[in-house]
Design an enzyme around this catalytic site. Sequence first.
Site, mmCIF file in Angstrom:
data_model
loop_
_atom_site.group_PDB
_atom_site.id
_atom_site.type_symbol
_atom_site.label_atom_id
_atom_site.label_comp_id
_atom_site.label_asym_id
_atom_site.label_seq_id
_atom_site.Cartn_x
_atom_site.Cartn_y
_atom_site.Cartn_z
ATOM 1 N N GLY A 1 4.701 1.634 4.750
ATOM 2 C CA GLY A 1 5.990 2.315 4.595
ATOM 3 C C GLY A 1 7.073 1.443 3.971
ATOM 4 O O GLY A 1 7.779 1.887 3.047
ATOM 5 N N HIS B 1 -9.676 1.141 4.668
ATOM 6 C CA HIS B 1 -8.411 1.407 5.358
ATOM 7 C C HIS B 1 -8.637 2.401 6.499
ATOM 8 O O HIS B 1 -9.420 3.345 6.364
ATOM 9 C CB HIS B 1 -7.373 1.951 4.377
ATOM 10 C CG HIS B 1 -6.004 1.975 4.967
ATOM 11 N ND1 HIS B 1 -5.594 2.981 5.820
ATOM 12 C CD2 HIS B 1 -4.985 1.099 4.886
ATOM 13 C CE1 HIS B 1 -4.356 2.716 6.217
ATOM 14 N NE2 HIS B 1 -3.968 1.583 5.663
ATOM 15 N N GLY C 1 2.110 2.754 10.683
ATOM 16 C CA GLY C 1 3.026 3.879 10.480
ATOM 17 C C GLY C 1 3.717 4.348 11.740
ATOM 18 O O GLY C 1 4.306 5.426 11.765
ATOM 19 N N GLU D 1 -5.500 -4.743 10.816
ATOM 20 C CA GLU D 1 -4.525 -3.663 10.968
ATOM 21 C C GLU D 1 -4.862 -2.841 12.206
ATOM 22 O O GLU D 1 -5.681 -1.912 12.130
ATOM 23 C CB GLU D 1 -4.559 -2.740 9.745
ATOM 24 C CG GLU D 1 -4.198 -3.415 8.450
ATOM 25 C CD GLU D 1 -3.623 -2.412 7.453
ATOM 26 O OE1 GLU D 1 -2.480 -2.623 7.022
ATOM 27 O OE2 GLU D 1 -4.292 -1.421 7.143
ATOM 28 N N GLU E 1 -7.006 4.845 7.539
ATOM 29 C CA GLU E 1 -6.759 6.257 7.224
ATOM 30 C C GLU E 1 -7.959 6.883 6.530
ATOM 31 O O GLU E 1 -8.219 8.080 6.678
ATOM 32 C CB GLU E 1 -5.473 6.389 6.386
ATOM 33 C CG GLU E 1 -4.256 6.165 7.269
ATOM 34 C CD GLU E 1 -3.014 5.673 6.554
ATOM 35 O OE1 GLU E 1 -2.959 5.702 5.312
ATOM 36 O OE2 GLU E 1 -2.086 5.231 7.260
ATOM 37 N N SER F 1 3.195 -1.551 10.471
ATOM 38 C CA SER F 1 4.645 -1.530 10.688
ATOM 39 C C SER F 1 5.320 -2.859 10.370
ATOM 40 O O SER F 1 6.261 -3.270 11.059
ATOM 41 C CB SER F 1 4.961 -1.066 12.116
ATOM 42 O OG SER F 1 4.489 0.264 12.318
ATOM 43 N N ASN G 1 0.863 -1.178 0.000
ATOM 44 C CA ASN G 1 0.000 0.000 0.000
ATOM 45 C C ASN G 1 0.902 1.232 0.000
ATOM 46 O O ASN G 1 1.473 1.585 1.026
ATOM 47 C CB ASN G 1 -0.905 -0.021 1.248
ATOM 48 C CG ASN G 1 -1.730 1.238 1.394
ATOM 49 O OD1 ASN G 1 -1.794 2.042 0.473
ATOM 50 N ND2 ASN G 1 -2.360 1.398 2.550
ATOM 51 N N TRP G 2 1.006 1.838 -1.173
ATOM 52 C CA TRP G 2 1.935 2.973 -1.303
ATOM 53 C C TRP G 2 1.350 4.274 -0.777
ATOM 54 O O TRP G 2 2.038 5.307 -0.767
ATOM 55 C CB TRP G 2 2.361 3.136 -2.766
ATOM 56 C CG TRP G 2 3.327 2.071 -3.229
ATOM 57 C CD1 TRP G 2 3.901 1.096 -2.465
ATOM 58 C CD2 TRP G 2 3.836 1.886 -4.554
ATOM 59 N NE1 TRP G 2 4.736 0.315 -3.231
ATOM 60 C CE2 TRP G 2 4.716 0.783 -4.522
ATOM 61 C CE3 TRP G 2 3.638 2.543 -5.762
ATOM 62 C CZ2 TRP G 2 5.387 0.327 -5.653
ATOM 63 C CZ3 TRP G 2 4.305 2.097 -6.891
ATOM 64 C CH2 TRP G 2 5.177 0.999 -6.848
ATOM 65 N N LYS G 3 0.088 4.263 -0.400
ATOM 66 C CA LYS G 3 -0.551 5.476 0.147
ATOM 67 C C LYS G 3 -0.305 6.661 -0.800
ATOM 68 O O LYS G 3 -0.305 6.476 -2.012
ATOM 69 C CB LYS G 3 -0.060 5.725 1.575
ATOM 70 C CG LYS G 3 -0.236 4.471 2.440
ATOM 71 C CD LYS G 3 -0.053 4.690 3.903
ATOM 72 C CE LYS G 3 -0.253 3.363 4.638
ATOM 73 N NZ LYS G 3 -0.207 3.501 6.072
HETATM 74 P P1 PGA Z 1 2.564 0.699 7.655
HETATM 75 O O1 PGA Z 1 1.111 0.809 6.978
HETATM 76 O O2 PGA Z 1 3.176 -0.593 7.158
HETATM 77 O O3 PGA Z 1 3.308 1.895 7.173
HETATM 78 O O4 PGA Z 1 2.352 0.675 9.134
HETATM 79 C C1 PGA Z 1 0.311 -0.317 6.839
HETATM 80 C C2 PGA Z 1 -1.015 0.059 6.232
HETATM 81 O O5 PGA Z 1 -1.503 1.153 6.517
HETATM 82 O O6 PGA Z 1 -1.583 -0.704 5.445
#
Ligand code: PGA
Length: 267
Positions: free
Chosen positions: A241, A99, A179, A173, A101, A219, A13-15
């Site tokens: 990330g 997600h 993150g 998650e 976010e 993470s 997931n490159w966000k």
């Molecule tokens: P992260 O994000 O690996 O940077 O913690 C995971 C995600 O949001 O899918």
Amino acid sequence: MIHRMRDVVVAANWKMHTTPAEAGDLARTIAARTRVAGVTRVICPPFVGLAAVRDALAGSDPDVGVGAQNVHHELQGAYTGEVSAPMLVGLATWVIVGHSERRRDAAETDELVGRKLGRALDAGLRPILCVGEQLGEREGGEQEAVVDRQLRGALRDLGPDVLRAGGLVIAYEPVWAIGTGRNASGRDAAIMAGAIRSILTGLGWDAGADDVPVLYGGSVTSANIAEFLAEPSIDGALVGGASLKPDEMAGIVARAGLTAAARSAAG
Ligand code: PGA
């Protein structure tokens, strides 16, 4: 009863990272560094990078899936800046829904997430449904109740047959691990994967709950992926990330390949 061996999936997931030009190059590099038998790889760039990633992979590694990070709950209409499921067809074959976010920044509710899921399935996009609790909920011991509510809300109008046929993947998650560099333990993730499958069983999935891949996200790195994949109930990872770093992806997918090989030897 013999269950089909579940897929081992590593999804990136490159966000909100990478321009289209960067996305194509990065996808090609990651694909070349992660050619490992038995692991389903998916790259989810920003919407505007989907075509570049699709084209880059078509020429180098068509086995890597391309996913969107979100989809709208309506098919078309006056929704400025949004993208519907039919618009993604031809660009992506996977999509992340729910997600944390987006739940946080776009106030997505479980009901809305369920509608997105339905649109994804109708369009033939394979969904990765994200669930997970906040820090305060974990501290209050409410993590299973939270995930129960999220799954019931999102899956309310979708039957097990439709979801299974559409290849539903669930990503656990915990929000406090995303993150932050603070990952859940493998054991805690496994407990939640078990809880997720029990919830599905309670929703009428019966033995079919055992066929749903459950990923851990939060993470994940090449240094901690082994802890998650050591758990038989965890089928891979949704990586944020670290998924922008080819070395990290190479390490994560290499470890996933060991799990895939062990499962196929056992199955
Ligand atoms: P992260 O994000 O690996 O940077 O913690 C995971 C995600 O949001 O899918």
